[in-house]
Design a protein around this motif. Structure first.
Motif, PDB file in Angstrom:
ATOM      1  N   ASP A  87       1.264   6.034  -4.738  1.00  0.00           N
ATOM      2  CA  ASP A  87       0.454   5.731  -3.405  1.00  0.00           C
ATOM      3  C   ASP A  87       1.765   5.296  -2.378  1.00  0.00           C
ATOM      4  O   ASP A  87       2.400   4.528  -2.487  1.00  0.00           O
ATOM      5  CB  ASP A  87      -0.575   4.695  -3.409  1.00  0.00           C
ATOM      6  CG  ASP A  87      -0.915   3.867  -2.061  1.00  0.00           C
ATOM      7  OD1 ASP A  87      -1.553   5.011  -1.552  1.00  0.00           O
ATOM      8  OD2 ASP A  87      -0.875   2.867  -1.817  1.00  0.00           O
ATOM      9  N   GLY A 147      -9.588   4.560  -2.640  1.00  0.00           N
ATOM     10  CA  GLY A 147      -9.311   5.101  -3.768  1.00  0.00           C
ATOM     11  C   GLY A 147     -10.279   6.189  -4.130  1.00  0.00           C
ATOM     12  O   GLY A 147     -10.733   6.638  -3.179  1.00  0.00           O
ATOM     13  N   ALA A 173      -6.235   3.128  -4.699  1.00  0.00           N
ATOM     14  CA  ALA A 173      -5.063   3.814  -4.399  1.00  0.00           C
ATOM     15  C   ALA A 173      -3.894   2.724  -4.489  1.00  0.00           C
ATOM     16  O   ALA A 173      -2.791   3.171  -4.962  1.00  0.00           O
ATOM     17  CB  ALA A 173      -5.263   4.243  -2.876  1.00  0.00           C
ATOM     18  N   ASP A 181     -10.037   9.252   0.415  1.00  0.00           N
ATOM     19  CA  ASP A 181     -10.830   8.233   0.118  1.00  0.00           C
ATOM     20  C   ASP A 181     -12.207   8.551   0.652  1.00  0.00           C
ATOM     21  O   ASP A 181     -13.033   7.406   0.804  1.00  0.00           O
ATOM     22  CB  ASP A 181     -10.554   6.546   0.101  1.00  0.00           C
ATOM     23  CG  ASP A 181      -9.909   6.346   1.509  1.00  0.00           C
ATOM     24  OD1 ASP A 181     -10.523   6.994   2.339  1.00  0.00           O
ATOM     25  OD2 ASP A 181      -8.822   5.846   1.612  1.00  0.00           O
ATOM     26  N   GLN A 235      -4.226   9.041  -0.623  1.00  0.00           N
ATOM     27  CA  GLN A 235      -5.318   9.079  -1.128  1.00  0.00           C
ATOM     28  C   GLN A 235      -6.649   9.470  -0.428  1.00  0.00           C
ATOM     29  O   GLN A 235      -6.732   8.738   0.510  1.00  0.00           O
ATOM     30  CB  GLN A 235      -5.740   7.801  -2.036  1.00  0.00           C
ATOM     31  CG  GLN A 235      -4.472   7.426  -2.984  1.00  0.00           C
ATOM     32  CD  GLN A 235      -4.619   8.496  -4.010  1.00  0.00           C
ATOM     33  OE1 GLN A 235      -5.586   8.997  -4.623  1.00  0.00           O
ATOM     34  NE2 GLN A 235      -3.176   8.712  -4.719  1.00  0.00           N
TER      35      GLN A 235
END
Length: 204
Positions: free
Chosen positions: A83, A71, A77, A203, A201
């Motif tokens: 998502d 995330g 996420a 990350d 996402q």
């Protein structure tokens, strides 16, 4: 049989690529949806993703050690309705597509308390584990669980795209995918911020 390969960028894309190649060898590339390979240029990626989830018989959900907690500063996420990993799995569950979690290494299957309600049924799905000490056995186990048709020695994949070679080998961080008899292609532990227009996402 049509199979959709679901994975999170930054958590298992190398394994997802190996799985997609293995499945393609068994049932043909045209019957395996792997987003960066299967979405044609100019196509609306969201339409293609959902359409292919709905028309699949099985979804293989690749779950690695960062799958649940990936995330950004705004949170995980998986907790966000936009998502795509969450959306794909939720759509598969709601459309009676069989979902098979494929757990990488020591990654656990998330519990109900760890997931949004839309994914609660994922915790009830029988999973397959990939042990990096014997990755071929893990892929073979996946093939057995999916009841894939056997392919005689020397047969080519049932696809018009001319794919050659096998899946190569997987380690904890890399996969070597053999796609040509002249030598291997080293894929490595890539990090992508978008997959054919599909915005995961970021990350990292």
């Amino acid at each position: 049989m049509r199979i959709f390969v679901n994975y999170r960028t930054g958590d298992g894309e190398s394994t997802a690529l190996a799985v997609a190649r293995y499945l393609s060898e068994r049932i043909g590339e045209d019957n395996v949806f792997y987003d960066t390979r299967s979405i044609p240029p100019g196509a609306l990626f969201d339409h293609e993703l959902l359409r292919n989830v709905w028309r699949s018989d099985i979804m293989v959900a690749i779950i690695g050690p960062r799958w649940l907690d990936a995330g950004d500063a705004d949170g995980r996420a998986i907790d966000k309705p936009e998502d795509w990993i969450r959306r794909e799995i939720a759509e598969a569950l709601s459309h009676q597509v069989r979902v098979v979690p494929f757990l990488i290494g020591d990654a656990p299957l998330p519990g109900v308390a760890d997931l949004p309600s839309a994914l609660a049924d994922l915790t009830r799905c029988q999973y397959v584990k990939l042990d990096f000490r014997s990755p071929d056995a893990g892929l073979q186990r996946l093939g057995d669980v999916l009841d894939l048709p056997a392919r005689a020695r020397g047969d080519r994949p049932r696809s018009g795209r001319g794919q050659r070679g096998g899946i190569g080998s997987i380690t904890a961080t890399t996969v070597t995918a053999v796609t040509d008899t002249r030598g291997p292609v080293h894929i490595g532990d890539r990090t992508e911020t978008a997959r054919g227009g599909r915005a995961d996402q970021d990350d990292t």
